[in-house]
Design an enzyme around this catalytic site. Structure first.
Site, PDB file in Angstrom:
ATOM      1  CG  ASP A   1       1.032  -3.692  -9.624  1.00 48.93           C
ATOM      2  OD1 ASP A   1       1.751  -4.071  -8.671  1.00 48.93           O
ATOM      3  OD2 ASP A   1      -0.184  -3.948  -9.703  1.00 48.93           O
TER       4      ASP A   1
ATOM      5  CE1 TYR B   1       4.037  -3.021   6.445  1.00 47.51           C
ATOM      6  CE2 TYR B   1       4.568  -2.887   8.776  1.00 47.51           C
ATOM      7  CZ  TYR B   1       4.825  -2.521   7.475  1.00 47.51           C
ATOM      8  OH  TYR B   1       5.871  -1.671   7.193  1.00 47.51           O
TER       9      TYR B   1
ATOM     10  CB  ALA C   1       3.393 -12.232   9.024  1.00 52.46           C
TER      11      ALA C   1
ATOM     12  CE  LYS D   1       7.188  -4.234   4.702  1.00 46.84           C
ATOM     13  NZ  LYS D   1       8.054  -3.718   3.625  1.00 46.84           N
TER      14      LYS D   1
HETATM   15  N1  NAD Z   1       6.935   4.542   7.242  1.00 50.57           N
HETATM   16  C1  NAD Z   1       7.181   3.636   8.179  1.00 50.57           C
HETATM   17  O1  NAD Z   1       6.922   3.843   9.379  1.00 50.57           O
HETATM   18  C2  NAD Z   1       7.790   2.308   7.805  1.00 50.57           C
HETATM   19  C3  NAD Z   1       8.297   1.513   8.838  1.00 50.57           C
HETATM   20  C4  NAD Z   1       8.842   0.285   8.518  1.00 50.57           C
HETATM   21  C5  NAD Z   1       8.905  -0.147   7.215  1.00 50.57           C
HETATM   22  N2  NAD Z   1       8.410   0.649   6.225  1.00 50.57           N
HETATM   23  C6  NAD Z   1       8.471   0.125   4.859  1.00 50.57           C
HETATM   24  O2  NAD Z   1       9.152   1.041   4.019  1.00 50.57           O
HETATM   25  C7  NAD Z   1       8.677   0.923   2.681  1.00 50.57           C
HETATM   26  C8  NAD Z   1       8.318   2.305   2.179  1.00 50.57           C
HETATM   27  O3  NAD Z   1       7.249   2.808   2.951  1.00 50.57           O
HETATM   28  P1  NAD Z   1       6.954   4.355   3.075  1.00 50.57           P
HETATM   29  O4  NAD Z   1       6.822   4.645   4.510  1.00 50.57           O
HETATM   30  O5  NAD Z   1       7.903   5.106   2.236  1.00 50.57           O
HETATM   31  O6  NAD Z   1       5.478   4.380   2.466  1.00 50.57           O
HETATM   32  P2  NAD Z   1       4.853   5.293   1.325  1.00 50.57           P
HETATM   33  O7  NAD Z   1       3.410   4.915   1.245  1.00 50.57           O
HETATM   34  O8  NAD Z   1       5.218   6.704   1.561  1.00 50.57           O
HETATM   35  O9  NAD Z   1       5.625   4.791   0.012  1.00 50.57           O
HETATM   36  C9  NAD Z   1       5.378   3.518  -0.551  1.00 50.57           C
HETATM   37  C10 NAD Z   1       5.428   3.660  -2.061  1.00 50.57           C
HETATM   38  O10 NAD Z   1       5.216   2.349  -2.629  1.00 50.57           O
HETATM   39  C11 NAD Z   1       4.378   2.506  -3.749  1.00 50.57           C
HETATM   40  N3  NAD Z   1       3.683   1.257  -4.059  1.00 50.57           N
HETATM   41  C12 NAD Z   1       2.688   0.656  -3.337  1.00 50.57           C
HETATM   42  N4  NAD Z   1       2.267  -0.449  -3.959  1.00 50.57           N
HETATM   43  C13 NAD Z   1       3.008  -0.558  -5.092  1.00 50.57           C
HETATM   44  C14 NAD Z   1       3.032  -1.492  -6.162  1.00 50.57           C
HETATM   45  N5  NAD Z   1       2.196  -2.550  -6.204  1.00 50.57           N
HETATM   46  N6  NAD Z   1       3.936  -1.309  -7.152  1.00 50.57           N
HETATM   47  C15 NAD Z   1       4.781  -0.241  -7.141  1.00 50.57           C
HETATM   48  N7  NAD Z   1       4.778   0.685  -6.173  1.00 50.57           N
HETATM   49  C16 NAD Z   1       3.917   0.528  -5.153  1.00 50.57           C
HETATM   50  C17 NAD Z   1       3.394   3.610  -3.350  1.00 50.57           C
HETATM   51  O11 NAD Z   1       2.759   4.184  -4.485  1.00 50.57           O
HETATM   52  C18 NAD Z   1       4.308   4.561  -2.605  1.00 50.57           C
HETATM   53  O12 NAD Z   1       4.845   5.539  -3.464  1.00 50.57           O
HETATM   54  C19 NAD Z   1       7.470  -0.029   2.741  1.00 50.57           C
HETATM   55  O13 NAD Z   1       7.920  -1.301   2.321  1.00 50.57           O
HETATM   56  C20 NAD Z   1       7.105  -0.046   4.214  1.00 50.57           C
HETATM   57  O14 NAD Z   1       6.508  -1.253   4.591  1.00 50.57           O
HETATM   58  C21 NAD Z   1       7.870   1.870   6.485  1.00 50.57           C
END
Ligand code: NAD
Length: 244
Positions: free
Chosen positions: A56, A147, A149, A151
């Site tokens: 975590d 969210y 904010a 980011k």
């Molecule tokens: N998918 C999108 O459209 C998008 C757009 C912009 C930014 N992002 C950013 O990209 C990053 C990845 O997102 P994603 O789309 O791959 O989402 P996702 O949900 O597929 O993957 C996120 C991963 O983070 C893990 N996670 C969550 N909380 C955690 C914690 N406390 N400790 C350890 N692991 C943890 C989850 O288990 C998951 O495997 C995020 O920071 C998200 O904000 C995503």
């Protein structure tokens, strides 16, 4: 990409973190995958050149223990990709204090704790950090202010850390993806019909008229790991959303 790189990808159990870890492995890197979900990490645990840790990122003791595991298993940390993160739709009128704290705890404090724990290793390797910001950090959006904010905080941490760490030869950049097809929205508790409608509505406003795929974002993340004269960038990878 240099084939001998070694590093950590958080959030490697899903979405962008997983796509990035896959691409890094294809390029011959050795990868430590961290995620809060042990099941999520299963795809990685039987691969060669990897180590996985259920962590975590908001818990300093777990992060410190995982950093020690990486040191003893892989010996070096050339790159860190901070992809662990959570999303939330929520209005000012309705958002709960606990939800605000969770967003900032995972997206901002988690990114900080992991980078801090691996800092001595990144300095020793003159390595690279890549953070995950978002296009909503650059362009206001009415439905997910907190969210956005969190980011925006990641974007500014990226620029400030780039200056702070430049004297050590450590580069810090961020990718700011637009809406990308990952489980992020389902994990946020949005039901599939709401997610589909949300992404369709967002896609209609994207100049390239579609949402992104994880591999399209992962390519730019790995590029930041490889490029040695770029630091402090927050790069939109978003089909043109941030300039529209
Ligand atoms: N998918 C999108 O459209 C998008 C757009 C912009 C930014 N992002 C950013 O990209 C990053 C990845 O997102 P994603 O789309 O791959 O989402 P996702 O949900 O597929 O993957 C996120 C991963 O983070 C893990 N996670 C969550 N909380 C955690 C914690 N406390 N400790 C350890 N692991 C943890 C989850 O288990 C998951 O495997 C995020 O920071 C998200 O904000 C995503």
């Amino acid at each position: 990409m240099r084939p001998d790189l070694v590093g950590v990808v958080t959030g490697a159990g899903s979405g962008l973190g997983r796509a990035t870890a896959e691409l890094l492995l294809e390029h011959g890197a050795r990868v430590a995958g961290w995620d809060i979900s042990g099941d999520g990490l299963n795809w990685l645990s039987d691969r060669e050149s990897t180590v996985t840790s259920v962590v975590d990122v908001t818990d300093p003791a777990q992060v410190a223990a995982a950093a020690d595991e990486v040191r003893s298993a892989l010996g070096r940390v050339d790159f860190l990709v901070n992809s662990a993160g959570v999303f939330l739709l929520g209005s000012l009128a309705d958002i709960e204090p606990a939800a605000v704290r969770r967003l900032f705890d995972i997206n901002v404090t988690g990114t900080t704790l992991v980078t801090q724990a691996l800092l001595p290793d990144l300095i020793a390797a003159m390595g690279a950090v890549v953070n995950l910001s978002s296009t909503v950090a650059l362009r206001a959006s009415a439905s997910n202010a907190h969210y956005a904010a969190s980011k925006a905080a990641v974007a500014q941490l990226t620029r400030c850390w780039a200056l702070e760490l430049a004297p050590h030869g450590v580069r810090v950049n961020a990718v700011a993806p637009g809406p990308t097809n990952t489980p992020l929205f389902a994990t946020a508790g949005m039901d599939p019909a709401v997610t589909e409608a949300f992404l369709a509505q967002r896609a209609a406003t994207i100049p390239l008229r579609r949402t992104g795929e994880p591999a399209e974002v992962a390519r730019w993340i790995t590029r930041f790991i490889d490029d040695e004269w770029v630091t402090g960038h927050v790069l939109p990878v978003d089909g043109g959303t941030s300039i529209a």
